[in-house]
Structures are given as structure tokens and as C-alpha cells.
Design an enzyme around this catalytic site. Structure first.
Site, PDB file in Angstrom:
ATOM      1  N   LYS A  16      -8.614 -24.334 -62.606  1.00 17.16           N
ATOM      2  CA  LYS A  16      -9.451 -24.089 -63.779  1.00 17.16           C
ATOM      3  C   LYS A  16     -10.744 -24.907 -63.762  1.00 17.16           C
ATOM      4  CE  LYS A  16      -5.498 -22.838 -66.648  1.00 17.16           C
ATOM      5  NZ  LYS A  16      -5.601 -21.465 -66.252  1.00 17.16           N
ATOM      6  N   CYS A  17     -11.266 -25.135 -62.587  1.00 20.83           N
ATOM      7  CA  CYS A  17     -12.483 -25.928 -62.396  1.00 20.83           C
ATOM      8  C   CYS A  17     -13.659 -24.988 -62.143  1.00 20.83           C
ATOM      9  CB  CYS A  17     -12.266 -26.850 -61.189  1.00 20.83           C
ATOM     10  SG  CYS A  17     -13.684 -27.846 -60.710  1.00 20.83           S
ATOM     11  N   GLY A  18     -14.849 -25.426 -62.486  1.00 20.79           N
ATOM     12  CA  GLY A  18     -16.037 -24.644 -62.206  1.00 20.79           C
ATOM     13  C   GLY A  18     -16.269 -24.404 -60.726  1.00 20.79           C
ATOM     14  N   THR A  44     -13.776 -23.805 -58.597  1.00 17.52           N
ATOM     15  CA  THR A  44     -12.596 -23.133 -58.070  1.00 17.52           C
ATOM     16  C   THR A  44     -12.931 -21.885 -57.262  1.00 17.52           C
ATOM     17  OG1 THR A  44     -11.185 -24.009 -59.831  1.00 17.52           O
ATOM     18  CG2 THR A  44     -10.394 -22.043 -58.687  1.00 17.52           C
TER      19      THR A  44
END
Length: 170
Positions: free
Chosen positions: A43-45, A47
Site C-alpha cells: 500500500k505504498c506509493g 508499490t
């Protein structure tokens, strides 16, 4: 060398880690391969671009003694909140990852995974040895020595030259 952590191990091959199901995996199984070790999050930018490019790199070099070792980590804004199994399923289903996705680990602090203590001790980062964010990458040579550390903003495809050099490909 960098980093302030003292670790007795001289090679990543001296470690045993857990796979996403909790089974022991001896990293000596990867002797003779160039490794890219990455702390991942779903859920990371970073990803989408990182997982896509990791899959591209893996597919290009997997038959040339190259392996990616992905370690899910939830230490940065709860960006890997699920189980290790869910992290594995996400990487393999959404991004077609065929490389190993291991058990969730901590990369910083007193409970940091021994592998990450080793990596950080052998390749300190900007402003110290701590991991600053998801998708920090470490390049490890065929003998298990850390030969490079890359920030989360360095995309996997930008590492291709270094990977090719470690693989002794021209």
C-alpha cells in the site's frame, strides 16, 4: 563499509529466514547467485512501479544466476498491514512475482531481522544505517557480500547496469 551495527556474519548466506508460510529457508541455497533484497509493501506509493519493474528484472535475469528476495515490512505507515500470506498473494497475483516473498519482517529497531541488521551494517545509507522507507534495495554478490544499497526512489530498472556488472554480463 558504513553503518554502526556490528554483526559477526560475513555473508548473507549464513542466515536462515522464514518463508511466507513460516517455513525455514537457508539463504545458503542462494550461493552463486546475485541477489536483490528489497523490503516491500502493498500500500505504498512506490508499490506499482517497484513491483512491476522487479518482475521485469527477474524475468530478464532469472536464468542468469539472479534472484530477488522480497521481505514484506509494515514499519512505514502501516503500508503492509496484512499477513505474510496476503503479502505473497498480492505480489504473485497482481504483479506476477515468481521470486520468493518471505515472512514479514522488521527492518529497523531492536527487533529488526538479523538479515537486515547484516545488510545495514555492510551498506549504510544516507544519514545513517536505518532503512528510511519501503523498497530500499540491497545488491548482494554471488559470495553473499553487500555491494550496493539503493534508496526507495531508485527504481529497480535503474539498477540494471549494476546487476549486469555483478552477473559479469557485458
Amino acid at each position: 563499509m558504513g553503518g554502526s551495527l556490528a554483526v559477526p556474519e560475513k555473508s548473507i548466506h549464513e542466515f536462515t529466514v522464514k518463508d511466507f508460510k513460516g517455513k525455514d529457508v537457508n539463504l545458503s541455497d542462494y550461493k552463486g547467485k546475485v541477489l536483490l533484497v528489497v523490503n516491500v509493501a502493498s500500500k505504498c506509493g512506490f508499490t506499482g512501479s517497484n513491483y512491476t519493474q522487479l518482475t521485469d528484472l527477474y524475468n530478464k535475469y532469472k536464468d542468469k544466476d539472479f534472484e530477488i528476495l522480497a521481505f514484506p515490512c509494515n514499519q512505514f505507515l502501516n503500508q503492509e498491514p496484512g499477513t505474510s500470506e496476503e503479502a505473497h498473494e498480492f505480489a504473485c497475483t497482481r504483479f506476477k512475482a515468481e521470486y520468493p516473498v518471505f515472512d514479514k519482517v522488521k527492518v529497523n529497531g531492536s527487533e529488526a531481522s538479523p538479515v537486515y541488521k547484516f545488510l545495514k551494517a555492510n551498506a549504510g545509507g544516507f544519514l545513517g544505517s536505518g532503512i528510511k522507507w519501503n523498497f530500499t534495495k540491497f545488491l548482494v554478490d554471488k559470495e553473499g557480500k553487500v555491494i550496493g544499497r539503493y534508496s526507495p526512489t531508485t527504481t529497480p530498472l535503474k539498477l540494471e547496469k549494476d546487476i549486469r556488472q555483478a552477473l559479469e554480463l557485458q
